[in-house]
Design a protein around this motif. Structure first.
Motif, PDB file in Angstrom:
ATOM      1  N   GLU A   2       0.977  -1.184  -0.138  1.00 33.29           N
ATOM      2  CA  GLU A   2      -0.101  -0.075  -0.070  1.00 33.29           C
ATOM      3  C   GLU A   2       0.851   1.204   0.053  1.00 33.29           C
ATOM      4  OE1 GLU A   2      -3.211   2.104   2.668  1.00 33.29           O
ATOM      5  OE2 GLU A   2      -2.604  -0.129   3.234  1.00 33.29           O
ATOM      6  N   MET A   4       0.818   5.249   0.361  1.00 36.26           N
ATOM      7  CA  MET A   4       0.258   6.556   0.786  1.00 36.26           C
ATOM      8  C   MET A   4       0.871   7.606   0.749  1.00 36.26           C
ATOM      9  SD  MET A   4      -1.974   5.023   4.066  1.00 36.26           S
ATOM     10  CE  MET A   4      -0.622   4.181   4.851  1.00 36.26           C
ATOM     11  N   VAL A   6       1.026  11.280   3.047  1.00 38.20           N
ATOM     12  CA  VAL A   6       0.579  11.600   4.254  1.00 38.20           C
ATOM     13  C   VAL A   6       1.282  12.796   4.917  1.00 38.20           C
ATOM     14  CG1 VAL A   6      -0.627   9.277   4.769  1.00 38.20           C
ATOM     15  CG2 VAL A   6       1.810   9.887   5.536  1.00 38.20           C
TER      16      VAL A   6
END
Length: 70
Positions: A2, A4, A6
């Motif tokens: 995954e 991401m 952020v």
């Protein structure tokens, strides 16, 4: 896997969560490459699997040697 994007605070929180899940003494593999940081649990090696591999290697040593020489 995954990926991401952020904020810094969220990244720190995610790392803390990962570390909190580790058993005492468990190690973490840290990979830094070209601006990428990867953290993952150190994979453990099964001692029984290593013993089976050693026995097979000993048993077929001559076969492996002859194959390598051919």
């Amino acid at each position: 896997m995954e990926t991401m994007i952020v904020e810094r605070e969220k990244a720190l929180s995610l790392v803390q969560e990962l570390l909190a899940q580790l058993a005492p003494g468990e190690k973490v593999e840290v990979i830094r490459y070209d601006g990428t940081l990867i953290l993952r649990r150190e994979s453990s090696i099964d001692p029984q699997m290593l013993e089976r591999l050693r026995r097979v290697s000993e048993r077929y040593h001559d076969v492996f040697r002859r194959l390598a020489e051919s």
